[in-house]
Design an enzyme around this catalytic site. Sequence first.
Site, PDB file in Angstrom:
ATOM      1  N   GLY A  20       0.962  -1.278  -0.032  1.00 36.84           N
ATOM      2  CA  GLY A  20      -0.063   0.088   0.139  1.00 36.84           C
ATOM      3  C   GLY A  20       0.784   1.268   0.114  1.00 36.84           C
ATOM      4  O   GLY A  20       0.520   2.377   0.519  1.00 36.84           O
ATOM      5  N   GLY A  24      -1.494   7.552   1.059  1.00 31.34           N
ATOM      6  CA  GLY A  24      -1.688   7.644   2.604  1.00 31.34           C
ATOM      7  C   GLY A  24      -0.384   7.354   3.378  1.00 31.34           C
ATOM      8  O   GLY A  24       0.687   7.945   3.077  1.00 31.34           O
ATOM      9  N   GLY A  26       1.232   4.668   3.896  1.00 29.81           N
ATOM     10  CA  GLY A  26       2.289   3.775   3.176  1.00 29.81           C
ATOM     11  C   GLY A  26       3.307   4.675   2.229  1.00 29.81           C
ATOM     12  O   GLY A  26       4.467   4.407   2.360  1.00 29.81           O
ATOM     13  N   SER A 144      -4.530  -0.686  14.537  1.00 29.08           N
ATOM     14  CA  SER A 144      -5.249   0.401  14.883  1.00 29.08           C
ATOM     15  C   SER A 144      -5.720   0.410  16.298  1.00 29.08           C
ATOM     16  O   SER A 144      -5.852  -0.572  16.924  1.00 29.08           O
ATOM     17  CB  SER A 144      -6.385   0.547  13.970  1.00 29.08           C
ATOM     18  OG  SER A 144      -7.370   1.388  14.201  1.00 29.08           O
ATOM     19  N   TYR A 171     -13.883  -4.420  10.671  1.00 26.57           N
ATOM     20  CA  TYR A 171     -12.773  -3.636  10.664  1.00 26.57           C
ATOM     21  C   TYR A 171     -11.749  -4.029  11.751  1.00 26.57           C
ATOM     22  O   TYR A 171     -10.434  -4.393  11.806  1.00 26.57           O
ATOM     23  CB  TYR A 171     -12.934  -2.328  10.203  1.00 26.57           C
ATOM     24  CG  TYR A 171     -11.686  -1.420  10.083  1.00 26.57           C
ATOM     25  CD1 TYR A 171     -10.573  -1.441   9.177  1.00 26.57           C
ATOM     26  CD2 TYR A 171     -11.248  -0.660  11.336  1.00 26.57           C
ATOM     27  CE1 TYR A 171      -9.508  -0.950   9.260  1.00 26.57           C
ATOM     28  CE2 TYR A 171      -9.934   0.291  11.367  1.00 26.57           C
ATOM     29  CZ  TYR A 171      -9.085   0.034  10.053  1.00 26.57           C
ATOM     30  OH  TYR A 171      -8.189   0.733  10.364  1.00 26.57           O
TER      31      TYR A 171
HETATM   32  N1  LIG Z   1      -5.874   6.572   8.666  1.00 29.52           N
HETATM   33  C1  LIG Z   1      -6.118   6.136   9.765  1.00 29.52           C
HETATM   34  O1  LIG Z   1      -6.681   6.847  10.347  1.00 29.52           O
HETATM   35  C2  LIG Z   1      -5.830   5.072  10.269  1.00 29.52           C
HETATM   36  C3  LIG Z   1      -5.868   4.356  11.539  1.00 29.52           C
HETATM   37  C4  LIG Z   1      -5.359   3.366  12.084  1.00 29.52           C
HETATM   38  C5  LIG Z   1      -4.955   2.173  11.441  1.00 29.52           C
HETATM   39  N2  LIG Z   1      -4.578   2.897  10.074  1.00 29.52           N
HETATM   40  C6  LIG Z   1      -4.317   1.582   9.054  1.00 29.52           C
HETATM   41  O2  LIG Z   1      -3.065   2.231   8.463  1.00 29.52           O
HETATM   42  C7  LIG Z   1      -2.835   1.487   7.271  1.00 29.52           C
HETATM   43  C8  LIG Z   1      -2.681   2.501   6.093  1.00 29.52           C
HETATM   44  O3  LIG Z   1      -3.925   3.174   5.878  1.00 29.52           O
HETATM   45  P1  LIG Z   1      -4.123   4.614   5.379  1.00 29.52           P
HETATM   46  O4  LIG Z   1      -4.816   5.452   6.218  1.00 29.52           O
HETATM   47  O5  LIG Z   1      -2.956   5.006   4.710  1.00 29.52           O
HETATM   48  O6  LIG Z   1      -5.257   4.384   4.030  1.00 29.52           O
HETATM   49  P2  LIG Z   1      -5.110   4.810   2.441  1.00 29.52           P
HETATM   50  O7  LIG Z   1      -4.520   6.151   2.320  1.00 29.52           O
HETATM   51  O8  LIG Z   1      -6.683   4.289   2.233  1.00 29.52           O
HETATM   52  O9  LIG Z   1      -4.139   3.815   2.117  1.00 29.52           O
HETATM   53  C9  LIG Z   1      -4.405   2.481   2.067  1.00 29.52           C
HETATM   54  C10 LIG Z   1      -3.149   1.563   1.079  1.00 29.52           C
HETATM   55  O10 LIG Z   1      -3.831   0.311   0.940  1.00 29.52           O
HETATM   56  C11 LIG Z   1      -3.774  -0.029  -0.394  1.00 29.52           C
HETATM   57  N3  LIG Z   1      -4.658  -1.289  -0.697  1.00 29.52           N
HETATM   58  C12 LIG Z   1      -6.069  -1.219  -0.406  1.00 29.52           C
HETATM   59  N4  LIG Z   1      -6.665  -2.428  -0.758  1.00 29.52           N
HETATM   60  C13 LIG Z   1      -5.531  -2.997  -1.176  1.00 29.52           C
HETATM   61  C14 LIG Z   1      -5.552  -4.294  -1.677  1.00 29.52           C
HETATM   62  N5  LIG Z   1      -6.399  -5.034  -1.946  1.00 29.52           N
HETATM   63  N6  LIG Z   1      -4.322  -5.091  -2.145  1.00 29.52           N
HETATM   64  C15 LIG Z   1      -3.128  -4.038  -1.969  1.00 29.52           C
HETATM   65  N7  LIG Z   1      -3.165  -2.705  -1.662  1.00 29.52           N
HETATM   66  C16 LIG Z   1      -4.477  -2.362  -1.139  1.00 29.52           C
HETATM   67  C17 LIG Z   1      -4.280   1.131  -1.266  1.00 29.52           C
HETATM   68  O11 LIG Z   1      -4.356   1.070  -2.633  1.00 29.52           O
HETATM   69  P3  LIG Z   1      -4.979   1.786  -3.355  1.00 29.52           P
HETATM   70  O12 LIG Z   1      -3.993   2.971  -3.908  1.00 29.52           O
HETATM   71  O13 LIG Z   1      -5.194   0.868  -4.877  1.00 29.52           O
HETATM   72  O14 LIG Z   1      -6.299   2.346  -2.829  1.00 29.52           O
HETATM   73  C18 LIG Z   1      -3.598   2.143  -0.237  1.00 29.52           C
HETATM   74  O15 LIG Z   1      -2.225   2.081  -0.966  1.00 29.52           O
HETATM   75  C19 LIG Z   1      -3.925   0.712   7.382  1.00 29.52           C
HETATM   76  O16 LIG Z   1      -3.771  -0.519   7.604  1.00 29.52           O
HETATM   77  C20 LIG Z   1      -5.019   1.353   8.102  1.00 29.52           C
HETATM   78  O17 LIG Z   1      -5.708   0.214   8.558  1.00 29.52           O
HETATM   79  C21 LIG Z   1      -5.147   4.016   9.506  1.00 29.52           C
END
Ligand SMILES: NC(=O)c1ccc[n+]([C@@H]2O[C@H](COP(=O)([O-])OP(=O)(O)OC[C@H]3O[C@@H](n4cnc5c(N)ncnc54)[C@H](OP(=O)(O)O)[C@@H]3O)[C@@H](O)[C@H]2O)c1
Length: 316
Positions: A20, A24, A26, A144, A171
């Site tokens: 990912g 975001g 990643g 999370s 989730y």
């Molecule tokens: N943001 C928050 O508040 C928060 C809080 C707690 C935990 N987290 C955790 O942090 C991590 C990153 O989240 P984020 O906030 O950066 O979210 P994000 O901006 O939506 O990024 C998620 C990433 O995961 C990728 N992804 C989604 N489905 C996938 C799949 N089937 N196969 C491969 N890649 C996939 C997305 O790719 P695409 O570009 O193709 O969509 C994107 O690169 C996650 O594990 C999330 O649960 C986030």
Amino acid sequence: MDWSPAGVPGQYGRTALVTGGSGGLGLEVARALAERGAHVVLACRSTARGRAAAARIGGSTEVVRLDLASLDSVRRAADGIRRRHRRLDLLVNNAGVMFPSRPRTEDGFEPHFGVNHLGHFALTGLLLDLMHGVPGSRVVTVASLAHRAGRGAMDGPRARDGAGHRSLSAYGRSKLANLMFARELQRRLAGSGAETLSVAAHPGLSATALWQGEAPAWLRPVSGVALRLLAQPPERAMLPVLRAATDPHLPGGAYLGPGERFESRGAPAPASSSRASRDASARFCLWELSEALTGVRYGLAPARTAAGGSPTTAGR
Ligand SMILES: NC(=O)c1ccc[n+]([C@@H]2O[C@H](COP(=O)([O-])OP(=O)(O)OC[C@H]3O[C@@H](n4cnc5c(N)ncnc54)[C@H](OP(=O)(O)O)[C@@H]3O)[C@@H](O)[C@H]2O)c1
């Protein structure tokens, strides 16, 4: 122990894979590692988005297609990585979904559990031997605060129950699984004498694309307020993950998050975790279930401590 991003050691000569990495948190983790000299493999569902991210990041990167919603794609990605790389220093299991529109993955799993946990479980198992004997090698899994919402033991029927694909508990269960996986992996690695560590981190809250899923109606106003009051920008929210990936003093099994305001912001520090995440027999069951559902067997013995419990960790 004090930690600051400025003190992150150089990553020259190290190869890091970030799932990912296209957006975001990643993308920010990948950028930070590349800026410090690592070669970063961006494992992305869309190679076009991955290449766009690589262009923004600069440094030494490559893009690999990985759809965690498909075990076939996970196997193909792992095969491709194994063909190009003889060793892996760092695997960051970061990609995630929340309230996705599709009720099941390609393999028929509830999508949070399938993408967030099973996809990463399979990927890690297929790549782990590239880390054997690599000094300082590490698996970082992103959990999370929502892991606390993950009530109810995971079992085969629940793993395939697509009805929960827009529920916070689904989730939460997947994030609880991330944390339990990280700890059980550490226990098994330590038990087999491997020097690879497994650690976990959570970012607090950050207003990324993750929040654009189809949240249940009751949650939308709550999360809107929480994000306005507590969210950190991705480049700050990712710091616990960066520390988990690079702090040479971190013990295996550590769990980090932001250290202030109920773990929503502040510098990375040991994070608290639910009782369920510390249940050694539940972790064992999750591991067995995950091996059965993915067909990926790690061959790591289910080591037990003398007391039959889990080892001490830096997380709580
Ligand atoms: N943001 C928050 O508040 C928060 C809080 C707690 C935990 N987290 C955790 O942090 C991590 C990153 O989240 P984020 O906030 O950066 O979210 P994000 O901006 O939506 O990024 C998620 C990433 O995961 C990728 N992804 C989604 N489905 C996938 C799949 N089937 N196969 C491969 N890649 C996939 C997305 O790719 P695409 O570009 O193709 O969509 C994107 O690169 C996650 O594990 C999330 O649960 C986030």
